[in-house]
Write a protein that holds these residues in place. Structure first.
Motif, mmCIF file in Angstrom:
data_model
loop_
_atom_site.group_PDB
_atom_site.id
_atom_site.type_symbol
_atom_site.label_atom_id
_atom_site.label_comp_id
_atom_site.label_asym_id
_atom_site.label_seq_id
_atom_site.Cartn_x
_atom_site.Cartn_y
_atom_site.Cartn_z
ATOM 1 N N THR A 75 44.361 42.183 33.801
ATOM 2 C CA THR A 75 44.718 42.198 35.077
ATOM 3 C C THR A 75 43.829 43.352 36.445
ATOM 4 N N HIS A 76 43.751 41.998 37.389
ATOM 5 C CA HIS A 76 42.841 42.916 38.438
ATOM 6 C C HIS A 76 42.906 43.807 38.544
ATOM 7 N N PRO A 78 42.760 48.391 38.319
ATOM 8 C CA PRO A 78 42.806 48.755 37.636
ATOM 9 C C PRO A 78 44.497 49.584 36.916
ATOM 10 N N SER A 94 40.729 44.769 33.243
ATOM 11 C CA SER A 94 40.345 44.689 34.646
ATOM 12 C C SER A 94 39.459 45.153 35.386
ATOM 13 N N SER A 114 42.003 50.862 42.789
ATOM 14 C CA SER A 114 41.527 51.159 41.985
ATOM 15 C C SER A 114 40.751 52.515 42.063
ATOM 16 N N VAL A 132 37.244 48.833 32.369
ATOM 17 C CA VAL A 132 37.422 48.180 33.752
ATOM 18 C C VAL A 132 35.721 47.323 34.090
#
Length: 156
Positions: A75-76, A78, A94, A114, A132
Motif C-alpha cells: 500500500t503506498h 503508510p 509502503s 505518512s 516504509v
C-alpha cells in the motif's frame, strides 16, 4: 510487483504508468492478489492496493492466505496500514514519505498520508511488520537533506 502511488496518477503519468510497468515486466496490482510459487513449492501472496490519495483502494477478495506460506501487502501511504495490519499479513510494504525528504535532527517534512511512519521497519502487532521505503523521489521541494535515497531489493 508494483502498485499505484499518488505520483503515478499526477502530471499525466497515469496515461503511461501501466504501459511502462508492463514493458518493464512488472506485475502492476490495483486492488488485486497475486500468488507466486517458489522453486521449493512454497507460495507467497502479494496483495496490492490502489493509491489512497488519488486512487480507490478496495481490499480484494477472496482472500487466499490459507493456501500460502507468506503474505505481503503493498500500500503506498503508510497511514493506511492501521486498517489492514490485523488481516494476517506478515509484511506490509509502503512508501510515499520519502523518509521525510528533509531531516534536521528530529524535524522532517510530513506528507499527507505518512504521519504515522516515514522510514524503516515498524512492528505493528505480533505477526505484522511494516517497512516504509524512503524511495528515490522528491515531493514539492526538489531537494533531499539528511535522508539518503533508497532502493530495497528483497530476495528469497
Amino acid at each position: 510487483i508494483a502498485i499505484w502511488g499518488n505520483r503515478d496518477y499526477g502530471g499525466g503519468a497515469v496515461k503511461e504508468y501501466a504501459n511502462i510497468m508492463a514493458e518493464s515486466d512488472f506485475s502492476l496490482l490495483r486492488n488485486e492478489n497475486q500468488v507466486f510459487t517458489l522453486d521449493n513449492g512454497k507460495k507467497i501472496l502479494f496483495t496490492g492496493l490502489d493509491d489512497a490519495l488519488l486512487g480507490n483502494p478496495q481490499f480484494p477478495s477472496p482472500n487466499q492466505m490459507a493456501e500460502t506460506s507468506y503474505d505481503i501487502l503493498l500500500t503506498h501511504e503508510p497511514d493506511e496500514v492501521s486498517q489492514y495490519q490485523n488481516k494476517g499479513y506478515e509484511l506490509i510494504l509502503s512508501g510515499h514519505s520519502h523518509g521525510g525528504q528533509i531531516r534536521i535532527g528530529n524535524w522532517r517534512l510530513r506528507n499527507k498520508g505518512s504521519s504515522s511512519a516515514d522510514a524503516g521497519l515498524y512492528q505493528r502487532n505480533d505477526r505484522t511488520k511494516l517497512y516504509v521505503n524512503r524511495g528515490i523521489g522528491l515531493t514539492f521541494l526538489p531537494i533531499r537533506f539528511g535522508v539518503p535515497p533508497e532502493i530495497v531489493y528483497y530476495y528469497i
